[in-house]
Structure formats: structure tokens, C-alpha cells
Design an enzyme around this catalytic site. Structure first.
Site, PDB file in Angstrom:
ATOM      1  CD  GLN A  68      -3.232  -0.722   2.021  1.00 57.19           C
ATOM      2  OE1 GLN A  68      -3.042  -0.142   3.096  1.00 57.19           O
ATOM      3  NE2 GLN A  68      -4.419  -1.120   1.641  1.00 57.19           N
ATOM      4  CG  ASP A 108       2.214  -2.128  15.180  1.00 59.09           C
ATOM      5  OD1 ASP A 108       1.094  -1.598  15.225  1.00 59.09           O
ATOM      6  OD2 ASP A 108       2.487  -3.198  15.759  1.00 59.09           O
ATOM      7  CD  GLU A 143     -14.985   3.403   7.223  1.00 57.60           C
ATOM      8  OE1 GLU A 143     -14.732   2.422   6.501  1.00 57.60           O
ATOM      9  OE2 GLU A 143     -15.893   4.209   6.965  1.00 57.60           O
ATOM     10  CG  HIS A 168      -7.464  -2.912  10.558  1.00 61.83           C
ATOM     11  ND1 HIS A 168      -8.033  -4.047  10.037  1.00 61.83           N
ATOM     12  CD2 HIS A 168      -7.714  -1.927   9.667  1.00 61.83           C
ATOM     13  CE1 HIS A 168      -8.596  -3.759   8.867  1.00 61.83           C
ATOM     14  NE2 HIS A 168      -8.419  -2.488   8.626  1.00 61.83           N
TER      15      HIS A 168
END
Length: 339
Positions: free
Chosen positions: A135, A158, A176, A180
Site C-alpha cells: 500500500q 505499526d 476506519e 484493526h
């Protein structure tokens, strides 16, 4: 919306995973989830591997069907999906009160669709934090094409262990993405640490509503479908997210369930009873065509083995999201603003 075509979809499938290893990656990803006997604690303990596999596998599907901004948005009547997504991003920037020249952090930025839109809208410098190499590579190319590569960039890390000094950013947002995280409190604490004192953090958060009953098998089925189709270790209640924000040090200025009072529902693009030419690839007919196109691409070897399995669990997610939002009011999107 994205101009990605069938060959772009096929070539991107699997991300940084070797093409002959995609099927194995799909199998390993599936085993994390309830539908395949997986456990929540295992997903949380291995969230980095699980989420990375997920985004390597699905990013080209997202870009093909959704565009560069991988998120939902409440819609006004007469408004296209693309228009609603841009308005949703502008709204967030306005609530943050960002000013030209300020440093902003996008936590879990995907390929940078919101990052580019907010940077251009507000004349800010936006850093995208992402732990997925594919990505980031894709996002940098899109930044260059959009002409924001001098002011916006990506950092691979992270979001539970951010590589930034304390008080580094004038504003932080997450769209959104923090859903995760294996632990909302730990993630929000990191955001609070890197945010300058007195400044704001805004988030669009995926949540289960208070109507969710963990003892109800149908509720659990819907939750499991969303988890496997969206790479989530768990889906928290709205009240849990609010409490985690407060424990992290934030004062909650405003929280709103975006499903309430929206003229058109957030899940509309995935509702098979809805048809739209402007987002045709998301309609029932568009998804049927995509399904068969992926089948053909995999058959002739242009798409790696396992591609149909990825498309299948994305369909599971679509069904769970519509069912959870439309019929049972179990799953929603919440806007959170804290300082």
C-alpha cells in the site's frame, strides 16, 4: 473513482506476496477467523500478520471497486459515492481545525486517498502511517501523480508502536483504521503521545451497537462475516471505544453515530437492491461481472490462484455489513473527536 481496470486488478492481486504463494496466504488468513475455526485471541496476538495478509490480498479489489479512499460515508440524496466520500473527508478536516502548513498524521492511511484529499483541501503536510509495504508503494506513486509528493509521505510502522517523538503533530486522524488494532486503548495512547498538547484527534470508527447480543448466533454470524471480510481481530462496542479514548487521556468533545439522521445509509453502495451507474462495480450486476471476470483471469493465469477465494470473503463482508446495518442495527460508523 479509481480508473483501475481488469489487468490492474489482476496484476495487483496479492500485493507483495509472490504470485505462487497467494493461495497459501489466503488459506492462512482464513484460518484466523471464526468461519474457519479461528479464535479472537489468536487474531489479536497475530494482528500484524493477519492485517498485512488481508491488505496484500484485497487492495487491488478495493481500488478496482471503490477508488483510492477505502471507507464509507453517509450520503445526501442526489449525491454520488465519490462526492459523499470527499465531503466526509472535508468534514473531518474542518472538525480538526487544521491550518495551512501544519503537520497532520493519518493513522492507518491505506493507499492515501484521504491523505491526498485532506492535504489539498487544507494545504497541510500529511504523513500516512501504514504497516503494509504494498500500500505504501502504491500510495507514493499516487502522491507523485497527484503532485503532493513534496509535502506528503508515508511511514511504514505499526500504529501500536509509532516511530515518532512525543508532541510531533498538530492534528491526527484515523478513518476506519484503528478498528484493526488489537487493543483500542494502546492505539489511542500512542496517538495521544504523538499529538501536540491541546490539539485534536478525529476518527471514523467501526463499532457494534448496544443492540449486539453476544449470545445471539445470528448476531455472531454477522460479526464474523465482517471480521473476515475486513481484516478485523474484533469489533468493539461504541461504549468501549469512548472509554478507551478517555483512559488514553483524551477529553471527548463530540461523538456521533453517523447512521442516525443520514438521508441515505452508509451501507447503500453494498446493498444489492440499490443500482447506480456512477458506482456500477459495487452493484449486484457489477459484482456478478467482477466475480466472473476474476474466475476467468484466474483460469487463464493472469490472476493468481486464490483470487476467487479473496473475492468470496469480500462478498461475505458485504453481506454482513448490509445485514448488520440495514436489518438489525448492529453495526455502525461512529465519528469521534477528542482533544
Amino acid at each position: 473513482m479509481s480508473k483501475a481496470g481488469a489487468l490492474d486488478l489482476a496484476s495487483g492481486l496479492g500485493g507483495k506476496i509472490q504470485k505462487d504463494e497467494v493461495l497459501s496466504a489466503v488459506e492462512k488468513y482464513e484460518k484466523y477467523h471464526v468461519c474457519y475455526g479461528g479464535e479472537e485471541e489468536e487474531r489479536k496476538a497475530n494482528y500484524t500478520d493477519m492485517v498485512n495478509k488481508y491488505y496484500d490480498l484485497v487492495t487491488s479489489f478495493y481500488e478496482f471497486g471503490w477508488g483510492e479512499s477505502f471507507h464509507f460515508a453517509p450520503r445526501w440524496k442526489g449525491e454520488s459515492l465519490r462526492e459523499s466520500i470527499k465531503r466526509h473527508e472535508h468534514f473531518l478536516a474542518l472538525q480538526l481545525g487544521v491550518k495551512p502548513g501544519q503537520k497532520v498524521l493519518d493513522v492507518g492511511c491505506g493507499i492515501g486517498g484521504p491523505l491526498r484529499e485532506i492535504a489539498r483541501f487544507s494545504s497541510t503536510s500529511v504523513t500516512g502511517l501504514n504497516n503494509n509495504e504494498y500500500q505504501i508503494t502504491r500510495g507514493r506513486e499516487l502522491n507523485r501523480i497527484a503532485g503532493v509528493d513534496k509535502t506528503c509521505d508515508f511511514v511504514k510502522a505499526d500504529f501500536m508502536k509509532m516511530p515518532f517523538s512525543d508532541n510531533s503533530f498538530d492534528a491526527v486522524y484515523a478513518i476506519e483504521a484503528t478498528c484493526h488494532a488489537p487493543d483500542a486503548l494502546g492505539c489511542y495512547k500512542e496517538i495521544y503521545r504523538v499529538l501536540k498538547p491541546g490539539q485534536c484527534f478525529a476518527a471514523y470508527e467501526w463499532c457494534m451497537t448496544d443492540a449486539f447480543d453476544p449470545k445471539n448466533q445470528e448476531h455472531q454470524k454477522i460479526k464474523a462475516e465482517i471480521e473476515i471480510g475486513d481484516g478485523l481481530p474484533d469489533i468493539r462496542l461504541t461504549t468501549q471505544c469512548l472509554e478507551a479514548l478517555k483512559q488514553a487521556g483524551f477529553e471527548v468533545i463530540w461523538e456521533k453515530d453517523l447512521a442516525v439522521g443520514s438521508p441515505l445509509p452508509w451501507y447503500l453502495p453494498l446493498d444489492t437492491s440499490h443500482f447506480s451507474l456512477s458506482s456500477f462495480r459495487l452493484t449486484a450486476l457489477g459484482r456478478f461481472i467482477t466475480k466472473n471476470m476474476v474466475k476467468a483471469l484466474e483460469f487463464v493465469g493472469l490472476a493468481p490462484k486464490g483470487s476467487q477465494r479473496v473475492q468470496a470473503f469480500l462478498e461475505q463482508a458485504a453481506e454482513g455489513l448490509v445485514d448488520g446495518g440495514k436489518e438489525r442495527d448492529l453495526h455502525t460508523h461512529v465519528f469521534l473527536l477528542g482533544s
